[in-house]
Design a protein around this motif. Structure first.
Motif, PDB file in Angstrom:
ATOM      1  N   GLN A 265      32.370   3.676  10.240  1.00 17.12           N
ATOM      2  CA  GLN A 265      33.308   2.770  10.908  1.00 17.12           C
ATOM      3  C   GLN A 265      34.155   1.976   9.915  1.00 17.12           C
ATOM      4  OE1 GLN A 265      31.594   0.458  14.156  1.00 17.12           O
ATOM      5  NE2 GLN A 265      30.031   2.009  14.481  1.00 17.12           N
ATOM      6  N   GLU A 312      27.505  -4.842   9.140  1.00 20.15           N
ATOM      7  CA  GLU A 312      27.600  -5.468  10.456  1.00 20.15           C
ATOM      8  C   GLU A 312      26.450  -5.091  11.370  1.00 20.15           C
ATOM      9  OE1 GLU A 312      31.413  -5.267  12.268  1.00 20.15           O
ATOM     10  OE2 GLU A 312      32.405  -6.297  10.608  1.00 20.15           O
ATOM     11  N   SER A 313      25.566  -4.170  10.932  1.00 20.07           N
ATOM     12  CA  SER A 313      24.391  -3.824  11.724  1.00 20.07           C
ATOM     13  C   SER A 313      23.368  -3.182  10.817  1.00 20.07           C
ATOM     14  CB  SER A 313      24.763  -2.848  12.850  1.00 20.07           C
ATOM     15  OG  SER A 313      25.076  -1.577  12.309  1.00 20.07           O
ATOM     16  N   LYS A 318      29.388  -0.120   9.019  1.00 25.40           N
ATOM     17  CA  LYS A 318      30.619  -0.865   8.767  1.00 25.40           C
ATOM     18  C   LYS A 318      30.331  -2.024   7.818  1.00 25.40           C
ATOM     19  CE  LYS A 318      34.631  -2.890  11.063  1.00 25.40           C
ATOM     20  NZ  LYS A 318      35.267  -3.202  12.359  1.00 25.40           N
ATOM     21  N   ASP A 401      36.251  -0.408  21.190  1.00 25.88           N
ATOM     22  CA  ASP A 401      37.055  -1.284  20.335  1.00 25.88           C
ATOM     23  C   ASP A 401      36.838  -2.757  20.621  1.00 25.88           C
ATOM     24  OD1 ASP A 401      38.248  -0.895  22.832  1.00 25.88           O
ATOM     25  OD2 ASP A 401      40.259  -1.335  22.083  1.00 25.88           O
ATOM     26  N   GLU A 402      36.011  -3.061  21.629  1.00 31.75           N
ATOM     27  CA  GLU A 402      35.696  -4.453  21.932  1.00 31.75           C
ATOM     28  C   GLU A 402      34.395  -4.828  21.230  1.00 31.75           C
ATOM     29  OE1 GLU A 402      35.289  -4.114  26.095  1.00 31.75           O
ATOM     30  OE2 GLU A 402      37.433  -3.849  26.476  1.00 31.75           O
ATOM     31  N   LYS A 403      34.252  -6.096  20.879  1.00 30.47           N
ATOM     32  CA  LYS A 403      33.034  -6.510  20.177  1.00 30.47           C
ATOM     33  C   LYS A 403      31.940  -6.829  21.199  1.00 30.47           C
ATOM     34  CE  LYS A 403      34.992  -7.942  15.806  1.00 30.47           C
ATOM     35  NZ  LYS A 403      35.046  -8.978  14.760  1.00 30.47           N
ATOM     36  N   HIS A 404      31.451  -5.749  21.828  1.00 29.34           N
ATOM     37  CA  HIS A 404      30.368  -5.898  22.794  1.00 29.34           C
ATOM     38  C   HIS A 404      29.391  -4.758  22.583  1.00 29.34           C
ATOM     39  CE1 HIS A 404      28.152  -6.229  26.552  1.00 29.34           C
ATOM     40  NE2 HIS A 404      28.710  -7.402  26.746  1.00 29.34           N
ATOM     41  N   GLU A 405      28.110  -5.069  22.611  1.00 23.47           N
ATOM     42  CA  GLU A 405      27.086  -4.071  22.315  1.00 23.47           C
ATOM     43  C   GLU A 405      27.180  -2.848  23.225  1.00 23.47           C
ATOM     44  OE1 GLU A 405      22.200  -3.788  22.163  1.00 23.47           O
ATOM     45  OE2 GLU A 405      23.174  -5.756  22.256  1.00 23.47           O
ATOM     46  N   GLN A 408      29.449   0.262  22.448  1.00 29.70           N
ATOM     47  CA  GLN A 408      29.043   1.291  21.489  1.00 29.70           C
ATOM     48  C   GLN A 408      28.565   2.558  22.195  1.00 29.70           C
ATOM     49  OE1 GLN A 408      29.532   0.572  18.134  1.00 29.70           O
ATOM     50  NE2 GLN A 408      30.439  -1.241  19.068  1.00 29.70           N
TER      51      GLN A 408
END
Length: 629
Positions: A265, A312-313, A318, A401-405, A408
């Motif tokens: 990513q 980031e995880s 990423k 593309d949204e920052k929500h789990e 993914q």
């Protein structure tokens, strides 16, 4: 009157303490990302493999061990390195105690991938069987576990084996349902390890993976010489290596790594690399080119090594923005950007012929962009209006593309006709599953320019639904799933869609986002049990299991499957076949063979393979007649 208990009451009994093993098994996503069945390259079973191999790579990076032996079968992974070996007194602790490991000692591991000491603990907890054995200075110690629980008291002994560590594990099939390893994904993983560690030998399933020139070898493997506009540019510095060239394909294609980890990513380092290329080109040519024209058709690779990278995880796909390089607190953005822009500009001054070829590629991109600017504007306006009431798209709530789990796990099904779309739409999970309905057979776009994407309303709406017009950064769905009937027309539509993606958005396929939905061909049932079968072999096994002449239904199309049944095939047991490009495949030659002008070679191929399929169909029909009688 007794007080009704409050189910939402928050008190001391609400507080739970879980041990490390229970926590990993209860929340595996925190440690390995998604579980999956192996159909996607970032599914959990590949993360388990990586976590173990990463430790071997870290040993090699520290100067210990030049060989790694890896064997992977359907259900078992065996990894043996020849590093220093785990200290015998800590063999159990390092794989079963959180916050235990050498990665916390910056002197032992300077620039390793795994910095939180959790990796092998997660593998242990999520495995039916896990074995670790250390060999150190003539001594050895072995420990075995089941789902993270030690099954026998480990005892030290003597050994004449070379120093190093052996790990064997079998993923828990209760956690990873119906899992299977895809050989191409594992091959890519091993090659990446080899490219990033020049001189390291990986012996994987009897094959040798070795690289002499790092990222230069990587790009050589990923490209065809005749399609490149100029020879691959390659340079290395302290803790950074870069390779780049330009081809003739649409889009941008990148391979990025941090401390040997493939950051699929991207992140801060990749953004800085892209900016550095633009700056170097503008400075060298003294012209303010559009950044999109400079990067159009670029193929690049970047690898950096930093102390204590911030990902980031836990899956480390990423790189975060706050990481710093070891160069006195310089940010990653400045470290990478300045290195790339400086080295590339120097290279262009030294190689005027390559500089001229690069300029021609940029000018060509500029012309192509201006040629379609007018129709692109009109097409985007039409798409904007259509999006307000887009009957082709039944969208979901969460997107990649949204920052929500939940985003993914988002996916979009591309279907043919209203009947198939209707079944999926009624049975889908509206939070993460979207449906895009095709009107009929899409256009064969092989050999056409990107202008057709804007001229063809269906392609334009699909491009906007996916949000890939300006590259993969805005991709709205993790999985793009082609869901067509398993008949001649369905196969043709499947080919036409794959041609569209490979022609105009090859990076979507190369990044592993495109899949084929597998739906059952047969339903075999009696009064007690129903079994859905995806092949003739599965059907025969189901008939044998149920016995005494069960009812057999042959599904001829997706529209024949009721929404209630369809829900079982697109839920947690969904079967997906990834669209993969073999490393030896020549993309343009493949497209030309299957989708270009009809040739004698293709006719022979089709006739030869059709005969085989017809034989299978005839055999199936004969068996069904016998069963029915």
């Amino acid at each position: 009157m007794a007080k009704t208990p409050d189910v939402f009451e928050y008190n001391e009994s609400s507080i739970k303490s879980l041990d490390w093993r229970e926590h990993i098994r209860l929340r595996p996503g925190m440690y390995i990302g998604k579980l999956g069945d192996g159909s996607a390259k970032d599914d959990g079973i590949y993360v388990l493999v990586k976590e173990v191999v990463d430790n071997c790579i870290d040993e090699h990076m520290m100067g210990y061990g030049k060989n790694i032996d890896i064997t992977i079968t359907d259900s078992k992974v065996t990894v043996r390195d020849y590093g220093r070996g785990i200290p015998l007194g800590k063999v159990v602790d390092v794989v079963s105690k959180i916050n235990t490991g050498a990665k916390y000692d910056s002197g032992a591991f300077q620039k390793s991938v795994g910095l939180n000491g959790v990796g092998t603990k997660a593998v242990n907890a999520l495995s039916n069987y896990f074995k670790v054995q250390a060999f150190r200075d003539g001594q050895t110690k072995l420990a075995e576990f089941k789902k993270g629980v030690l099954t026998a008291d480990p005892k030290p002994g003597k050994s004449d084996e070379k120093n190093g560590t052996l790990v064997v594990f079998e993923p828990d099939n209760a956690m990873f349902k119906n899992y299977h390893f895809i050989p191409e994904y594992l091959d890519d993983l091993m090659w990446n390890y080899a490219f990033l560690n020049a001189g390291l030998v990986i012996n994987y399933n009897g094959n040798k993976f070795f690289s002499k020139e790092g990222l230069l070898d990587l790009l050589r493997q990923k490209t065809e010489p005749e399609e490149l506009r100029y020879p691959i540019i390659h340079f290395k510095g302290n803790d950074i290596e870069v390779a780049l060239t330009h081809g003739n394909q649409y889009g941008e294609e990148y391979y990025s790594f941090v401390n040997g980890q493939n950051t699929t990513q991207g992140g801060t380092h990749l953004a800085a690399f892209r900016e550095g290329v633009v700056k170097a080109v503008r400075d060298y040519y003294k012209k303010d080119f559009d950044a999109a024209d400079i990067r159009a058709s670029i193929i690049g690779a970047i690898a950096i090594r930093v102390q204590e990278p911030v990902f980031e995880s836990q899956t480390k796909t990423k790189l975060g923005s706050i990481s710093t390089s070891p160069e006195g607190g310089v940010t990653i953005k400045n470290f990478v950007g300045e290195f790339v822009s400086k080295e590339l500009e120097i290279y262009l001054h030294k190689n005027p012929i390559i500089a001229e070829a690069l300029l021609k590629r940029i000018m060509q991109s500029e012309r192509e962009r201006k040629e379609i600017a007018g129709i692109k504007k009109l097409a985007n306006e039409r798409a904007k209006k259509a999006n307000l009431h887009n009957r082709k798209l039944r969208d979901c709530r969460f997107h990649l593309d949204e920052k929500h789990e939940k985003g993914q796990d988002s996916m979009i099904f591309i279907t043919e006709g209203d009947s198939a779309s209707g079944s999926i739409t009624k049975s889908r999970n509206v939070e993460i599953q979207a449906v895009f309905s095709l009107r009929g057979k899409p256009l064969n776009c092989y050999g056409l320019t990107k202008k057709v994407v804007y001229e063809n309303e269906e392609f334009n709406l699909l491009q906007h639904a996916l949000n890939i017009e300006d590259g993969m950064d805005g991709l709205r769905y993790d999985k793009v799933i082609i869901a067509t009937d398993a008949d001649v027309d369905g196969m043709h539509i499947r080919l036409l869609l794959m041609t569209f993606f490979l022609q105009f958005f090859p990076d979507l396929v190369k990044a592993g986002h495109v899949f084929i939905l597998e739906t059952p061909l047969f339903r075999v049932r009696n009064k007690k049990e129903t079994i859905y079968c995806y092949s003739e072999e599965e059907k025969q096994a189901a008939v044998k299991k149920l016995g005494s002449k069960p009812e057999i239904t042959r599904f001829k199309g997706l529209g024949e499957i009721s929404p209630d049944e369809f829900g079982k095939f697109i839920g947690e047991n969904i079967r997906l076949q990834p669209v993969l490009l073999h490393k030896d495949s020549h993309l343009q030659k493949v497209l030309e063979f299957y989708m270009g002008k009809n040739t004698p070679n293709r006719q022979e191929f089709i006739i030869g393979n059709l005969r085989i399929e017809l034989d299978k169909v005839e055999n199936t029909k004969e068996e069904e007649i016998v069963e029915e009688s």
